[in-house]
Design a protein around this motif. Structure first.
Motif, PDB file in Angstrom:
ATOM      1  N   ILE A   1       1.428  -3.272   6.250  1.00 63.06           N
ATOM      2  CA  ILE A   1       1.549  -1.847   6.552  1.00 63.06           C
ATOM      3  C   ILE A   1       2.386  -1.639   7.802  1.00 63.06           C
ATOM      4  N   ASN A   2       2.229  -2.563   8.764  1.00 59.13           N
ATOM      5  CA  ASN A   2       2.946  -2.453  10.023  1.00 59.13           C
ATOM      6  C   ASN A   2       4.316  -3.125   9.986  1.00 59.13           C
ATOM      7  N   GLY A   3       4.712  -3.630   8.805  1.00 61.30           N
ATOM      8  CA  GLY A   3       6.048  -4.178   8.640  1.00 61.30           C
ATOM      9  C   GLY A   3       6.187  -5.618   9.078  1.00 61.30           C
ATOM     10  N   ASN A   4       5.075  -6.376   9.099  1.00 66.67           N
ATOM     11  CA  ASN A   4       5.132  -7.782   9.501  1.00 66.67           C
ATOM     12  C   ASN A   4       4.725  -8.663   8.329  1.00 66.67           C
ATOM     13  N   LEU A   5       5.627  -9.535   7.885  1.00 72.08           N
ATOM     14  CA  LEU A   5       5.363 -10.355   6.713  1.00 72.08           C
ATOM     15  C   LEU A   5       5.694 -11.815   6.971  1.00 72.08           C
ATOM     16  N   SER A   6       5.046 -12.683   6.210  1.00 69.66           N
ATOM     17  CA  SER A   6       5.480 -14.076   6.130  1.00 69.66           C
ATOM     18  C   SER A   6       5.253 -14.533   4.710  1.00 69.66           C
ATOM     19  N   GLY A   7       6.175 -15.332   4.179  1.00 72.75           N
ATOM     20  CA  GLY A   7       6.056 -15.786   2.797  1.00 72.75           C
ATOM     21  C   GLY A   7       7.425 -15.906   2.162  1.00 72.75           C
ATOM     22  N   VAL A   8       7.512 -15.619   0.871  1.00 74.40           N
ATOM     23  CA  VAL A   8       8.796 -15.715   0.183  1.00 74.40           C
ATOM     24  C   VAL A   8       9.399 -14.351  -0.121  1.00 74.40           C
ATOM     25  N   GLY A   9       8.610 -13.282  -0.005  1.00 69.88           N
ATOM     26  CA  GLY A   9       9.165 -11.945  -0.157  1.00 69.88           C
ATOM     27  C   GLY A   9       9.268 -11.437  -1.564  1.00 69.88           C
ATOM     28  N   LEU A  10       8.178 -11.558  -2.341  1.00 70.53           N
ATOM     29  CA  LEU A  10       8.162 -11.043  -3.706  1.00 70.53           C
ATOM     30  C   LEU A  10       7.063 -10.008  -3.869  1.00 70.53           C
ATOM     31  N   GLN A  11       7.414  -8.856  -4.442  1.00 72.14           N
ATOM     32  CA  GLN A  11       6.400  -7.904  -4.865  1.00 72.14           C
ATOM     33  C   GLN A  11       6.082  -8.184  -6.324  1.00 72.14           C
TER      34      GLN A  11
ATOM     35  N   PRO B   1     -10.809 -11.603   2.708  1.00 74.56           N
ATOM     36  CA  PRO B   1     -10.453 -11.343   4.111  1.00 74.56           C
ATOM     37  C   PRO B   1      -9.044 -11.746   4.504  1.00 74.56           C
ATOM     38  N   GLN B   2      -8.604 -12.929   4.102  1.00 80.64           N
ATOM     39  CA  GLN B   2      -7.273 -13.377   4.501  1.00 80.64           C
ATOM     40  C   GLN B   2      -6.189 -12.460   3.954  1.00 80.64           C
ATOM     41  N   ALA B   3      -6.356 -12.066   2.698  1.00 81.88           N
ATOM     42  CA  ALA B   3      -5.371 -11.176   2.080  1.00 81.88           C
ATOM     43  C   ALA B   3      -5.419  -9.792   2.714  1.00 81.88           C
ATOM     44  N   TYR B   4      -6.607  -9.339   3.121  1.00 80.17           N
ATOM     45  CA  TYR B   4      -6.720  -8.016   3.743  1.00 80.17           C
ATOM     46  C   TYR B   4      -6.075  -8.005   5.126  1.00 80.17           C
ATOM     47  N   THR B   5      -6.208  -9.107   5.848  1.00 78.97           N
ATOM     48  CA  THR B   5      -5.524  -9.227   7.141  1.00 78.97           C
ATOM     49  C   THR B   5      -4.016  -9.143   6.946  1.00 78.97           C
ATOM     50  N   ALA B   6      -3.540  -9.830   5.925  1.00 79.97           N
ATOM     51  CA  ALA B   6      -2.111  -9.800   5.624  1.00 79.97           C
ATOM     52  C   ALA B   6      -1.673  -8.408   5.183  1.00 79.97           C
ATOM     53  N   LEU B   7      -2.551  -7.727   4.465  1.00 83.30           N
ATOM     54  CA  LEU B   7      -2.266  -6.368   4.020  1.00 83.30           C
ATOM     55  C   LEU B   7      -2.004  -5.447   5.202  1.00 83.30           C
ATOM     56  N   ASN B   8      -2.836  -5.526   6.213  1.00 82.69           N
ATOM     57  CA  ASN B   8      -2.651  -4.684   7.387  1.00 82.69           C
ATOM     58  C   ASN B   8      -1.366  -5.043   8.129  1.00 82.69           C
ATOM     59  N   ALA B   9      -1.016  -6.323   8.103  1.00 79.58           N
ATOM     60  CA  ALA B   9       0.261  -6.719   8.693  1.00 79.58           C
ATOM     61  C   ALA B   9       1.416  -6.105   7.914  1.00 79.58           C
TER      62      ALA B   9
ATOM     63  N   LEU C   1       0.791  -1.211   0.000  1.00 79.40           N
ATOM     64  CA  LEU C   1       0.000   0.000   0.000  1.00 79.40           C
ATOM     65  C   LEU C   1       0.828   1.267   0.000  1.00 79.40           C
ATOM     66  N   THR C   2       0.157   2.369  -0.323  1.00 77.14           N
ATOM     67  CA  THR C   2       0.777   3.673  -0.205  1.00 77.14           C
ATOM     68  C   THR C   2      -0.274   4.713   0.059  1.00 77.14           C
ATOM     69  N   GLY C   3      -0.379   5.297   1.227  1.00 78.88           N
ATOM     70  CA  GLY C   3      -1.354   6.346   1.389  1.00 78.88           C
ATOM     71  C   GLY C   3      -1.591   6.855   2.775  1.00 78.88           C
ATOM     72  N   ALA C   4      -2.282   7.965   2.842  1.00 80.02           N
ATOM     73  CA  ALA C   4      -2.649   8.571   4.105  1.00 80.02           C
ATOM     74  C   ALA C   4      -4.086   8.204   4.438  1.00 80.02           C
ATOM     75  N   VAL C   5      -4.413   8.158   5.725  1.00 88.91           N
ATOM     76  CA  VAL C   5      -5.775   7.801   6.124  1.00 88.91           C
ATOM     77  C   VAL C   5      -6.742   8.880   5.674  1.00 88.91           C
ATOM     78  N   SER C   6      -7.843   8.473   5.098  1.00 91.82           N
ATOM     79  CA  SER C   6      -8.861   9.396   4.617  1.00 91.82           C
ATOM     80  C   SER C   6     -10.162   8.627   4.534  1.00 91.82           C
ATOM     81  N   THR C   7     -11.137   9.148   3.798  1.00 95.34           N
ATOM     82  CA  THR C   7     -12.385   8.414   3.599  1.00 95.34           C
ATOM     83  C   THR C   7     -12.766   8.442   2.135  1.00 95.34           C
ATOM     84  N   VAL C   8     -13.457   7.410   1.696  1.00 93.84           N
ATOM     85  CA  VAL C   8     -14.042   7.451   0.362  1.00 93.84           C
ATOM     86  C   VAL C   8     -15.529   7.634   0.536  1.00 93.84           C
ATOM     87  N   SER C   9     -16.150   8.300  -0.422  1.00 92.33           N
ATOM     88  CA  SER C   9     -17.583   8.525  -0.311  1.00 92.33           C
ATOM     89  C   SER C   9     -18.345   7.259  -0.653  1.00 92.33           C
TER      90      SER C   9
END
Length: 425
Positions: free
Chosen positions: A115-125, A105-113, A20-28
């Motif tokens: 953002i906070n710098g916590n990963l598990s996997g093989v490390g590919l973007q 849901p599973q991917a979104y949970t991982a997404l939030n991890a 991700l890349t961004g500042a907290v905001s809202t979408v309409s």
């Protein structure tokens, strides 16, 4: 109104997440939408349609009759959320936008991890090639299983555990690649005319947002800072690095953004403010052609000479920072042309643990450059072959005298330092 984040990054991390890349905001969202605690499958489909209808950057919706699309999908019966998820993915695919996607849901949970710098996997973007749709490596994460094995930026993943990736979406590829630490995955890679096989063991990956050191050169002591990703903690880490290096009396800096695929937009804005005072950073333009300009906030931590390293794995938030530094004459860029992602995404949670990531704006550098699909050309181009990149990683010689790009950055910085010294005398 639910919260969302703005992002300017490449697509998905095979280390289990969307980057991700961004500042907290809202979408309409529709005024008539009363979001239930657990939306029904049909409500979920409608919510995604509404979010896209009101916020997607292309008001023509890829030349689709968007209202007819809604009628088509709401006219169906859904007996499970999984059916709704499939329908949403089909609906989103009609936009033809590789950066707009539904996140389960599973991917979104991982997404939030992530953002906070916590990963598990093989490390590919990963990203889908704009023309061929092939699953392409943007960059491996430093010291990850993928990086250690020698996977490189621009490698194309053709098979995952023997299964062809042809026609596979980024989300599907991520599901196949990610897994519990200690388990294995086999990737078949196409690199130019070569077909290579990598057997990787998944692992927990520690993201260190910023690392730094000093080095003595002919021009004096310089500081080297490596920023692998724009995480939530990256600004504080960058602040500490610059302050520490200033206290050590460095005369200039090399900032390494190579293989940095982006991250939080807010992080890139804060970091830009550490290098420049009272300068424009980036402009975001939405589908109503409303332009929002961002500039540095406060006083820079240093005005000493700066050289920035970039390559084709430097994307999104990296390009925002590099473009701002280059356009404002604050830094010289060394390396190869950057990835070329000039779009901004937002992620909207949907109430059931899933989310929709959608493109909401284009961005432009301070001089008005549109770098999407073009990238940023460095002031000094220094190409590396695939074999050179692999050798540098395997021999742990990245950012040493054996690294041609780094060596050019150091020599260029030396010239800037000498010119500054001469001007002061």
């Amino acid at each position: 109104m639910t919260q969302q984040r703005f992002f300017a990054s490449t697509a998905v991390l095979a280390a289990t997440t969307v980057l991700l890349t961004g500042a907290v905001s809202t979408v309409s969202t529709s005024k008539g939408w009363a979001e239930p605690l657990q939306p029904s499958p049909k409500q979920l489909v409608d919510k995604v349609w509404q979010v896209l209808d009101q916020n997607y950057v292309d008001g023509s919706f890829n030349r689709q009759d968007w209202k007819a699309v809604r009628q088509s999908y709401l006219g169906r019966s859904y007996s499970s959320k999984q059916q709704a998820y499939v329908a949403i993915q089909q609906m989103v695919a009609k936009l033809g936008d590789r950066y707009t996607e539904f996140i389960e849901p599973q991917a979104y949970t991982a997404l939030n991890a992530e953002i906070n710098g916590n990963l598990s996997g093989v490390g590919l973007q990963l990203a889908a090639d704009e023309k061929t749709k092939a699953i392409t490596v943007v960059a491996p994460i430093e010291k990850s299983p993928a990086a250690t094995a020698g996977i490189l930026s621009a490698d194309v993943i053709t098979k995952i555990n023997g299964r062809s990736t042809q026609g596979m979406t980024i989300d599907e590829a991520v599901k196949q690649i990610k897994g519990v630490a200690g388990t294995k995955v086999v990737l078949t890679i196409r690199r130019g005319s070569q077909n290579l096989t990598f057997a990787l063991t998944r692992a927990n990956i520690a993201l260190n947002p910023v690392s730094y050191r000093t080095q003595m050169t002919d021009a004096g002591k310089i500081g080297y800072i490596r920023l692998p990703e724009f995480t939530r903690t990256a600004p504080a880490e960058m602040n500490r690095a610059i302050v520490a290096l200033e206290q050590q009396g460095v005369k200039g800096y090399v900032l390494d953004l190579r293989s940095d695929p982006g991250g939080l937009l807010d992080a890139s804005l804060k970091i830009a403010s550490m290098w420049m005072s009272q300068k424009p950073i980036v402009s975001l333009v939405d589908r109503q052609a409303v332009r929002k300009q961002y500039a540095t906030d406060g006083r820079a931590l240093t005005d000493k000479p700066l050289v920035v390293l970039v390559d084709n794995g430097s994307a999104s938030a990296s390009e925002i920072l590099a473009g701002a530094l280059q356009d404002n004459g604050r830094a010289l860029l060394v390396g190869t042309r950057t990835f070329g992602k000039g779009l901004v995404q937002a992620v909207q949670p949907l109430g059931d643990g899933s989310a929709i990531k959608l493109t909401i704006a284009k961005y432009y550098t301070p001089s008005g450059r549109d770098i999407n699909s073009v990238g940023i050309t460095p002031d000094f181009v220094v190409e590396l072959t695939a074999n050179q990149k692999k050798a540098l990683v395997q021999k742990q010689q990245v950012a040493t005298a054996a690294d041609p790009q780094y060596a050019k950055a150091v020599s260029s910085l030396g010239q800037l330092i000498q010119a500054r010294t001469a001007a002061a005398n």
